[in-house]
Design a protein around this motif. Sequence first.
Motif, PDB file in Angstrom:
ATOM      1  N   CYS A 176       1.062 -13.522 134.908  1.00  0.00           N
ATOM      2  CA  CYS A 176       2.370 -12.917 134.666  1.00  0.00           C
ATOM      3  C   CYS A 176       3.267 -13.935 133.978  1.00  0.00           C
ATOM      4  O   CYS A 176       3.392 -15.076 134.437  1.00  0.00           O
ATOM      5  CB  CYS A 176       3.004 -12.471 135.985  1.00  0.00           C
ATOM      6  SG  CYS A 176       4.659 -11.803 135.729  1.00  0.00           S
ATOM      7  N   ALA A 180      10.659 -14.576 136.200  1.00  0.00           N
ATOM      8  CA  ALA A 180      10.511 -15.344 137.447  1.00  0.00           C
ATOM      9  C   ALA A 180       9.265 -16.217 137.400  1.00  0.00           C
ATOM     10  O   ALA A 180       9.287 -17.382 137.814  1.00  0.00           O
ATOM     11  CB  ALA A 180      10.451 -14.393 138.645  1.00  0.00           C
ATOM     12  N   CYS A 181       8.172 -15.681 136.890  1.00  0.00           N
ATOM     13  CA  CYS A 181       6.926 -16.441 136.831  1.00  0.00           C
ATOM     14  C   CYS A 181       6.995 -17.536 135.770  1.00  0.00           C
ATOM     15  O   CYS A 181       6.468 -18.636 135.958  1.00  0.00           O
ATOM     16  CB  CYS A 181       5.753 -15.494 136.576  1.00  0.00           C
ATOM     17  SG  CYS A 181       5.384 -14.446 138.007  1.00  0.00           S
ATOM     18  N   VAL A 223       4.695  -8.074 137.013  1.00  0.00           N
ATOM     19  CA  VAL A 223       3.800  -7.153 137.721  1.00  0.00           C
ATOM     20  C   VAL A 223       4.424  -6.666 139.023  1.00  0.00           C
ATOM     21  O   VAL A 223       3.753  -6.051 139.851  1.00  0.00           O
ATOM     22  CB  VAL A 223       2.424  -7.798 137.996  1.00  0.00           C
ATOM     23  CG1 VAL A 223       1.708  -8.099 136.692  1.00  0.00           C
ATOM     24  CG2 VAL A 223       2.552  -9.063 138.854  1.00  0.00           C
ATOM     25  N   ALA A 265       5.814  -8.477 141.545  1.00  0.00           N
ATOM     26  CA  ALA A 265       5.629  -9.300 142.745  1.00  0.00           C
ATOM     27  C   ALA A 265       6.373 -10.618 142.557  1.00  0.00           C
ATOM     28  O   ALA A 265       5.852 -11.701 142.850  1.00  0.00           O
ATOM     29  CB  ALA A 265       4.146  -9.533 142.992  1.00  0.00           C
ATOM     30  N   CYS A 266       7.612 -10.543 142.069  1.00  0.00           N
ATOM     31  CA  CYS A 266       8.368 -11.747 141.680  1.00  0.00           C
ATOM     32  C   CYS A 266       8.530 -12.730 142.841  1.00  0.00           C
ATOM     33  O   CYS A 266       8.631 -13.935 142.633  1.00  0.00           O
ATOM     34  CB  CYS A 266       9.741 -11.365 141.136  1.00  0.00           C
ATOM     35  SG  CYS A 266       9.662 -10.160 139.807  1.00  0.00           S
ATOM     36  N   VAL A 272       2.669 -15.628 139.563  1.00  0.00           N
ATOM     37  CA  VAL A 272       1.657 -14.681 140.025  1.00  0.00           C
ATOM     38  C   VAL A 272       0.509 -14.572 139.021  1.00  0.00           C
ATOM     39  O   VAL A 272       0.728 -14.545 137.804  1.00  0.00           O
ATOM     40  CB  VAL A 272       2.301 -13.289 140.216  1.00  0.00           C
ATOM     41  CG1 VAL A 272       1.237 -12.237 140.498  1.00  0.00           C
ATOM     42  CG2 VAL A 272       3.314 -13.316 141.340  1.00  0.00           C
TER      43      VAL A 272
HETATM   44  S1  FES Z   1       8.079 -11.973 136.802  1.00  0.00           S
HETATM   45 FE1  FES Z   1       6.042 -12.280 137.540  1.00  0.00          FE
HETATM   46  S2  FES Z   1       5.863 -10.813 139.108  1.00  0.00           S
HETATM   47 FE2  FES Z   1       7.855 -10.453 138.333  1.00  0.00          FE
END
Ligand code: FES
Length: 190
Positions: free
Chosen positions: A112, A116-117, A154, A156-157, A162
Amino acid sequence: MATLERVKQSLQSEESEIGADSDIIPADAGVEDVCDEEIETVEEILTDVRPEKRGVIPALQQVQDEYGYLPKFAFELIAHHCEKSLADIYSTASFYSQFHLEPRGDYSIRVCTGTACHVAGADAVSDELQDELGVGLDEVTDDGKFTIEHVRCVGACGLAPVVTVDDDVHGPIEPDDAETIIEEYSERGE
Ligand code: FES
């Protein structure tokens, strides 16, 4: 409308619209040789798909479920079934990221790269996975087991960064975890 027999002849002809010289579908988009069994497999899949406009995406999805990607010979069969042009089918397939025009590994590793990732270090995880497997993005490992790709969030931030492997979600993942993840799926077999 072309008969199935004409479509089959076309597929096996050097003048096929999807042949090596085609500018509609890249020459490396799928298998080069088409046998009767493969054609029959796709025909069977398509019998469950209604041939209206809405049927194009389900047809592409079901063929991809069978092969793991969209072999180029299937495009002409889908076009025939849905009464669309080959270019229509190809543009739909290439528009949606869910469709793959080239073979995939047995396991799809998705890193991902959503915000966030990304912030949590997804690039380093992706680099380590690629180094461990010796492939770039969207390439298949020599043993045919893995393909790595980047995907958007996906959902699951909270676990960022992830990585998903098929339907399994892993996180948070450190670059050092790459080897362990690969080993886990290598040992499972297909
Ligand atoms: S940004 Fe990677 S799971 Fe939301």
